[in-house]
Write a protein that holds these residues in place. Sequence first.
Motif, short mmCIF file in Angstrom:
data_model
loop_
_atom_site.label_atom_id
_atom_site.label_comp_id
_atom_site.label_asym_id
_atom_site.label_seq_id
_atom_site.Cartn_x
_atom_site.Cartn_y
_atom_site.Cartn_z
N ILE A 34 0.82 -1.21 0.00
CA ILE A 34 0.00 0.00 0.00
C ILE A 34 0.86 1.26 0.00
N LEU A 35 1.84 1.31 0.88
CA LEU A 35 2.60 2.53 1.08
C LEU A 35 3.64 2.78 -0.02
N LYS A 36 4.05 1.72 -0.71
CA LYS A 36 5.02 1.89 -1.79
C LYS A 36 4.41 1.56 -3.14
N ASP A 37 4.08 0.29 -3.36
CA ASP A 37 3.68 -0.14 -4.70
C ASP A 37 2.44 0.60 -5.19
N GLU A 38 1.39 0.60 -4.39
CA GLU A 38 0.16 1.26 -4.80
C GLU A 38 0.34 2.78 -4.84
N ALA A 39 1.04 3.33 -3.87
CA ALA A 39 1.24 4.78 -3.82
C ALA A 39 1.99 5.27 -5.06
N VAL A 40 3.05 4.57 -5.43
CA VAL A 40 3.82 4.96 -6.61
C VAL A 40 2.96 4.83 -7.87
N ALA A 41 2.21 3.74 -7.98
CA ALA A 41 1.34 3.56 -9.14
C ALA A 41 0.32 4.70 -9.23
N ARG A 42 -0.21 5.11 -8.09
CA ARG A 42 -1.20 6.19 -8.10
C ARG A 42 -0.57 7.53 -8.47
N GLY A 118 6.38 17.91 -13.00
CA GLY A 118 6.67 16.55 -12.59
C GLY A 118 5.46 15.98 -11.85
N VAL A 119 5.50 14.68 -11.55
CA VAL A 119 4.32 14.01 -10.99
C VAL A 119 4.28 14.03 -9.46
N PHE A 120 5.33 14.52 -8.80
CA PHE A 120 5.42 14.38 -7.34
C PHE A 120 5.03 15.63 -6.57
N ASP A 121 5.26 16.78 -7.13
CA ASP A 121 5.00 18.05 -6.44
C ASP A 121 3.51 18.15 -6.11
N GLY A 122 3.19 18.22 -4.83
CA GLY A 122 1.80 18.30 -4.40
C GLY A 122 1.16 16.94 -4.24
N ALA A 123 1.15 16.16 -5.32
CA ALA A 123 0.48 14.86 -5.32
C ALA A 123 1.04 13.92 -4.26
N LEU A 124 2.36 13.99 -4.02
CA LEU A 124 2.98 13.09 -3.05
C LEU A 124 2.36 13.24 -1.68
N GLY A 125 2.09 14.48 -1.25
CA GLY A 125 1.52 14.72 0.07
C GLY A 125 0.11 14.18 0.21
N ILE A 126 -0.66 14.22 -0.87
CA ILE A 126 -2.03 13.71 -0.84
C ILE A 126 -2.03 12.19 -0.80
N ILE A 127 -1.25 11.59 -1.68
CA ILE A 127 -1.30 10.13 -1.84
C ILE A 127 -0.67 9.40 -0.67
N SER A 131 -2.62 6.68 1.61
CA SER A 131 -2.05 5.33 1.76
C SER A 131 -1.96 4.94 3.23
N ALA A 132 -1.49 5.88 4.06
CA ALA A 132 -1.38 5.61 5.50
C ALA A 132 -2.74 5.32 6.11
N LEU A 133 -3.74 6.11 5.73
CA LEU A 133 -5.09 5.88 6.26
C LEU A 133 -5.68 4.58 5.76
N LYS A 134 -5.34 4.20 4.52
CA LYS A 134 -5.85 2.92 4.00
C LYS A 134 -5.28 1.75 4.79
N VAL A 135 -4.01 1.85 5.19
CA VAL A 135 -3.42 0.79 6.02
C VAL A 135 -4.17 0.69 7.34
N GLY A 457 5.32 7.44 3.54
CA GLY A 457 4.07 6.81 3.95
C GLY A 457 4.16 6.17 5.32
N MET A 458 5.28 5.52 5.58
CA MET A 458 5.48 4.90 6.89
C MET A 458 5.54 5.94 8.00
N ALA A 459 6.19 7.08 7.72
CA ALA A 459 6.28 8.14 8.72
C ALA A 459 4.89 8.67 9.06
N LEU A 460 4.06 8.88 8.04
CA LEU A 460 2.69 9.34 8.28
C LEU A 460 1.87 8.30 9.01
N LEU A 461 2.07 7.03 8.65
CA LEU A 461 1.34 5.96 9.33
C LEU A 461 1.69 5.93 10.81
#
Length: 470
Positions: A34-42, A118-127, A131-135, A457-461
């Motif tokens: 969830i925190l890596k594979d799915e987050a990166v895909a999203r 790029g794909v990370f600016d902003g989106a990284l903080g949301i996703i 991911s942490a809440l989904k876990v 993701g782990m830090a937020l979790l």
Amino acid sequence: MPSVPHLSLSLFLLLLSASANGFSEEKKLLHSEILKDEAVARLFELGKVSDSEDFLERTFQSAASVRAGNLIRRWMEDAGLETWVDQMGNVHGRHSGLNPREKALLIGSHSDTVIDAGVFDGALGIITALSALKVLKIRGMLGNLKRPVEVIAFSDEEGVRFQSTFLGSAAIAGVLPVSTLQVHDKSGVTVQGALKMNSIDISEENLLQLKYDPESVYGYVEVHIEQGPVLENVGLPLGLVKGIAGQTRLKVTVKGTQGHAGTVPMKMRRDPMAGAAELIVLLESLCNQPESFLSYDGQCASSAAQLLAGSLVCTVGEISTWPSASNVIPGQVTFTVDIRAMDDLGREAIIYEFSNRIHEICDKRSVLCLVERKHDADAVACDAELSSKLRSTAYAAVGTLSGNESFDMPVLMSGAGHDAMAMSHLTKVAMLFVRCRGGVSHSPAEHVLNDDVWAAGMALLEFLESYVNK
């Protein structure tokens, strides 16, 4: 220990370490999925949602931004959150936890982009937040949160379309002027009109109603790419943000006497280009060595000078001449100045000193100079208590993933503005930076390692788990 088939060596070693520390293999594997594979895909899925076929572009209330909002909303629901879109186009996902009336923890970032992004600016903080809440949801812990948690995907932070930053977060914080609704883009469409085109009716009255009650909010946390090279240089994926630099933008106009490049003697020239060049070099020297220029006559305290030494940055980003021709001494030169520092008093001292020296140089060169202040924003200090908790969970995440627990967590200043800057008018804030390759951002070359997404993701979790009633 039973065998774990089809795992990479790094993940197998992580599971082995996690098991030794009392965590089940199944739980740790779930974190990776969830925190890596799915987050990166999203992240990359969201990065394909663009108004251009050739590059990534999502501006306020564009067709792509609406599609992106719908996609984020679906991911929020997948994480077990109740969702809605407010009248500034912000997408919200909330879980009330055990105590719906408790002050809510807000987590967020922005879903809009610059042009050719790029794909990370902003989106990284949301996703990473989702991911942490989904876990937590999958582990059956989401309903045990001691206080409500709300993720907000802010509709505009970059300010590309309307040249007005923080439209989304400033509305929530209650600091967006109602006059902003009538600001228009290059096509003449207003902010209010852009919202109406997407079936969102907003008036001055309900814009004011978007402001959250400060008594209903516990704090705001934002994860963001660093947009700088420090974390890569020290070899660590995460760093704590101590504050966001204050910023002043100036427009400097130098007026001289226009003339023929071949017929006006050098000693008789009133050349604004040469004057502007001297001013720009002065600015560089002033900001490289402020202690050599600043006087202590009440304009600058010694403590401010010390803070300036580590945070002051000054940039000339635009320069224009009139007329612009190779065989003409220009009549006018205009350039912009961007000054940023963590210490507001020190920043003001730099502006004071620069302005004084501008007029000295212009008088010496017999040219006229005009300095206009175009933008001011005070520095924001991150909350000590909230930051301490975020630092502890980030340290634990990095230690778990790397197997190294003998490192110092970097503490960084943000020279760039973030939604946390607007949200600081509402509540206490904390930020976590994530390493990006080469410090590059606002570019398709922007890149974050998969494992660094995982670490965030782990830090937020871990951070969210501190609010779980176990």
